[in-house]
Design an enzyme around this catalytic site. Structure first.
Site, mmCIF file in Angstrom:
data_model
loop_
_atom_site.group_PDB
_atom_site.id
_atom_site.type_symbol
_atom_site.label_atom_id
_atom_site.label_comp_id
_atom_site.label_asym_id
_atom_site.label_seq_id
_atom_site.Cartn_x
_atom_site.Cartn_y
_atom_site.Cartn_z
ATOM 1 N N SER A 189 72.491 29.965 81.363
ATOM 2 C CA SER A 189 71.330 29.380 80.699
ATOM 3 C C SER A 189 71.766 28.487 79.532
ATOM 4 O O SER A 189 72.546 27.557 79.718
ATOM 5 C CB SER A 189 70.376 30.489 80.261
ATOM 6 O OG SER A 189 69.147 29.975 79.834
ATOM 7 N N ASP A 341 63.137 28.289 89.037
ATOM 8 C CA ASP A 341 63.733 28.191 87.715
ATOM 9 C C ASP A 341 63.325 26.890 87.051
ATOM 10 O O ASP A 341 63.450 25.811 87.636
ATOM 11 C CB ASP A 341 65.255 28.272 87.827
ATOM 12 C CG ASP A 341 65.968 28.268 86.482
ATOM 13 O OD1 ASP A 341 65.286 28.251 85.449
ATOM 14 O OD2 ASP A 341 67.207 28.285 86.491
ATOM 15 N N HIS A 371 65.424 32.472 87.073
ATOM 16 C CA HIS A 371 66.184 32.296 85.838
ATOM 17 C C HIS A 371 66.402 33.642 85.140
ATOM 18 O O HIS A 371 65.509 34.480 85.089
ATOM 19 C CB HIS A 371 65.429 31.357 84.893
ATOM 20 C CG HIS A 371 66.258 30.873 83.744
ATOM 21 N ND1 HIS A 371 67.122 29.814 83.848
ATOM 22 C CD2 HIS A 371 66.379 31.324 82.477
ATOM 23 C CE1 HIS A 371 67.733 29.617 82.691
ATOM 24 N NE2 HIS A 371 67.302 30.530 81.840
#
Length: 401
Positions: A189, A341, A371
């Protein structure tokens, strides 16, 4: 009725309101994902309410929830785990106990959390780094960089860069028995953004003696200039993280000025002088047709903001803004993207740009991915998806590092 009972009752009521949400058909363990998503959305709702009534900031409440999942360094029969500091930046070291006949491989890992949240102390990331060290018999370094909004960009990048530079010194490599030709930088991320940016810097800095062999970017956030990519449109109310929450955290990365957050929501936050940068992240040409076929490209409206934030045009904050000459020296790169995501398309665009200039890329796309899946690899927050991603990532490291 006690205050605690009231709070539990309120949380349960909010949980039920978020329980029955739309889940993509191909999602594995649907009821478990639905329940975990309901918990996440309930916490987000409560954080929003607490901020509106002036009790605490949104990110402070979410950080408090994150901290409930922190674990202390715990060694076992295979790995010695110790918290220390590199260049005054907190790190957690995972050192295999088995005697090595040759210098070891090493992995430096940057955690996610929207640049505002998280730590190497999170249970799942501690487990991931421990697992990596054990399976690869490698030295693993988890990094706790400074967080927004207390510290804005470039503090996060500077901390991660400082740790890598410290680690790449001959004295540090010798101390931990690391082979300088077998080092990886990884991150998930926002940690993926930091991993990409630091790798770009290391590979292009003639003052740094040693280079990175491979980098691994797991559902990375790689740009902030266009907040209306197809994946943003398709995941406005996404699982675990919505577009609104994503923008809130990204804006805090740069500034506490709420005007920035409002401008980002309208995709009108970039200055006129940024126009030349959009070709580097233009999804109409760089995104595979499959993912852009139902969307029409419109360039963001420029020059509407009243603030001046040069950081928005800095490739250290948005690695996709690096020019081709900066990308040409990058090592073998692993990019994992998830279908469901918000930042899916960032990874796809980076893969396209790297391949266009001849950088070797291993791209894994999880059609049933979400995600933050690596946050769900330990009990009780356990998803088969997270374990699959963990195993693919570690196996790729083992085969290529």
């Amino acid at each position: 009725m006690t205050f605690k009972t009231l709070c539990v009752g309120l949380f349960f009521a909010l949980f039920l309101t978020h329980m029955y949400t739309s889940i993509p058909d191909n999602i594995e363990e649907r009821w478990k994902v639905m329940a975990l998503n309901a918990v996440a959305k309930t916490c987000i709702f409560m954080a929003t309410c607490l901020e509106k009534i002036g009790i605490m900031k949104f990110e402070e409440f979410i950080d408090m929830i994150f901290r409930l999942d922190y674990v202390q360094p715990l060694s076992d029969e295979y790995i010695t785990v110790v918290d220390t500091a590199f260049a005054n930046i907190p790190v957690r070291l995972y050192l295999p106990k088995k005697k090595a006949e040759t210098p070891r491989r090493a992995v430096i890992y940057f955690h996610g959390g929207g640049f505002c949240l998280g730590s190497f102390k999170q249970r799942a990331l501690d487990y991931l780094n421990r697992w990596t060290a054990n399976k690869l018999e490698a030295v693993v370094v988890g990094v706790d960089y400074r967080l927004a909004p207390r510290h804005h960009f470039p503090a996060q990048f500077e901390d991660c860069s400082a740790v890598v530079r410290f680690f790449l010194q001959d004295s540090t490599l010798a101390k931990y028995g690391v082979d300088p030709t077998r080092i990886c930088i990884s991150g998930d991320s926002s940690g993926g953004a930091l991993a990409a940016a630091v790798t770009q810097q290391v590979q292009n800095d003639p003052k740094i003696k040693h280079r990175i062999k491979i980098q691994a970017l797991l559902y990375p956030i790689l740009q902030t200039i266009d907040i209306y990519l197809p994946s943003h449109r398709e995941n406005v109310h996404g699982l675990f993280i919505t577009r609104d929450v994503g923008i809130r955290l990204l804006s805090l990365y740069f500034s506490k000025d709420e005007a920035l957050m409002q401008a980002m929501r309208r995709n009108q936050h970039m200055p006129l002088e940024s126009k030349h940068l959009f070709k580097l992240a233009n999804w109409s040409t760089l995104l595979p047709e499959k993912y852009r076929k139902d969307h029409v490209y419109t360039e963001p409206i420029l020059g509407r903001s009243t603030f001046s934030l040069p950081a928005l045009m800095d490739h250290r904050a948005s690695p996709l803004l690096a020019n081709d000459s900066q990308l040409q020296n990058l090592p073998l790169t692993y990019v994992l993207t998830c279908q469901n995501d918000l930042v899916r398309d960032d990874g796809f665009i980076y893969v396209s740009r790297l391949r266009n200039i001849g950088v070797q890329v291993a791209h894994v796309h999880m059609q049933d991915g979400i995600h933050g899946a690596l946050s769900f690899i330990t009990l009780p927050f356990y998803l088969h998806l997270g374990v699959r991603i963990k195993d693919m990532y570690v196996n790729w490291l083992d085969n290529n590092l």
